[in-house]
Design an enzyme around this catalytic site. Structure first.
Site, PDB file in Angstrom:
ATOM      1  N   TYR A  14      95.689  39.970 104.678  1.00 50.81           N
ATOM      2  CA  TYR A  14      94.356  39.732 104.114  1.00 50.81           C
ATOM      3  C   TYR A  14      93.405  40.914 104.283  1.00 50.81           C
ATOM      4  CZ  TYR A  14      96.125  34.996 103.924  1.00 50.81           C
ATOM      5  OH  TYR A  14      96.886  33.895 103.656  1.00 50.81           O
ATOM      6  N   HIS A  19      87.718  37.962 100.362  1.00 51.34           N
ATOM      7  CA  HIS A  19      87.344  36.908 101.313  1.00 51.34           C
ATOM      8  C   HIS A  19      87.072  37.479 102.709  1.00 51.34           C
ATOM      9  CE1 HIS A  19      86.696  32.737 100.865  1.00 51.34           C
ATOM     10  NE2 HIS A  19      87.872  32.256 101.171  1.00 51.34           N
ATOM     11  N   TYR A  64      91.613  31.055 110.149  1.00 51.99           N
ATOM     12  CA  TYR A  64      91.603  31.062 108.689  1.00 51.99           C
ATOM     13  C   TYR A  64      90.261  30.521 108.224  1.00 51.99           C
ATOM     14  CZ  TYR A  64      96.421  32.512 108.709  1.00 51.99           C
ATOM     15  OH  TYR A  64      97.569  33.230 108.928  1.00 51.99           O
ATOM     16  N   ASN A  66      88.998  28.365 106.132  1.00 57.51           N
ATOM     17  CA  ASN A  66      88.613  26.956 105.985  1.00 57.51           C
ATOM     18  C   ASN A  66      88.320  26.249 107.303  1.00 57.51           C
ATOM     19  OD1 ASN A  66      89.134  27.556 103.341  1.00 57.51           O
ATOM     20  ND2 ASN A  66      90.850  26.160 103.123  1.00 57.51           N
ATOM     21  N   ASP A  91      81.405  36.184 102.295  1.00 62.49           N
ATOM     22  CA  ASP A  91      81.486  36.588 100.891  1.00 62.49           C
ATOM     23  C   ASP A  91      80.777  35.594  99.982  1.00 62.49           C
ATOM     24  OD1 ASP A  91      83.972  35.047 101.801  1.00 62.49           O
ATOM     25  OD2 ASP A  91      84.095  34.793  99.637  1.00 62.49           O
ATOM     26  N   ASN A 112      84.157  27.439 101.526  1.00 61.19           N
ATOM     27  CA  ASN A 112      84.908  26.620 102.479  1.00 61.19           C
ATOM     28  C   ASN A 112      84.673  27.005 103.942  1.00 61.19           C
ATOM     29  OD1 ASN A 112      86.017  24.903 100.563  1.00 61.19           O
ATOM     30  ND2 ASN A 112      87.737  26.273 100.179  1.00 61.19           N
TER      31      ASN A 112
END
Length: 189
Positions: A14, A19, A64, A66, A91, A112
């Site tokens: 990532y 994100h 993560y 969420n 973001d 999220n």
């Protein structure tokens, strides 16, 4: 003590994705002040910045996106950090790359990571810096867009917005009034 949490997803997969702009802003701030993440606790990498005005806890969750709130809440409880001393960097699809927007409170806006934080804290009254990543183009799904890297033609704008967000964080840590900081940075192009 103040707390700054940058939102993103952990792991090399990532790095550099849209994100992960919250991580990028924290990395920019840490590089500026010769800081490194010193340890892991409560499902996050963290360091304590001993700033002349205050101690500042910098956090990059590895829960993560969420589940970002699951990393934030234990730090708040452990260090006794008040809601007014929290700032979240993340973001925003509705801002173009190169733009930032500061707010004192508000809803999750469908993000999220912010939904998780609002749910875990049971409140929306915390400071935030939204960093523009732009909307998906050409029929891309939102999930594919946020997990994609920035295009080469956007990279300079992204780095400029990370520097600008780090400037705003420096101003906040220097104990400047957040409303004044909002007026200063929200009016920039």
């Amino acid at each position: 003590m103040k707390l700054i949490i940058g939102l993103g997803n952990p792991g090399n997969r990532y790095d550099g994705t849209r994100h992960n702009i919250g991580f990028h802003v924290l990395d920019t701030l840490m590089k500026r002040h010769d800081l490194v993440m010193m340890d892991q606790k409560f499902r996050a990498d963290y360091t304590i910045w001993r700033h002349p005005q205050d101690k500042v806890l910098l956090i990059k969750p590895f829960t993560y996106m969420n589940l970002s709130g699951e990393a934030l809440l234990p730090f708040m409880s452990y260090y006794g950090i008040a809601m007014e001393d929290i700032l979240v960097v993340y973001d925003d699809l509705d801002l173009e790359p190169g733009r930032i927007r500061l707010r004192q409170n508000g809803s999750s806006g469908g993000h999220n990571g912010m939904k998780s934080i609002v749910q875990m804290l049971g409140a929306q009254d915390f400071k935030r810096i939204r960093v523009g990543i732009g909307r998906p183009q050409g029929g891309w799904k939102v999930v594919d867009h946020v997990l994609a890297p920035f295009r080469p033609d956007e990279q300079e704008l992204v780095n400029e917005s990370a520097e600008l967000a780090a400037d705003a964080l420096d101003d906040w840590v220097d104990d400047q009034d957040f409303l004044k900081i909002m007026n200063k940075y929200n009016q920039r192009k």
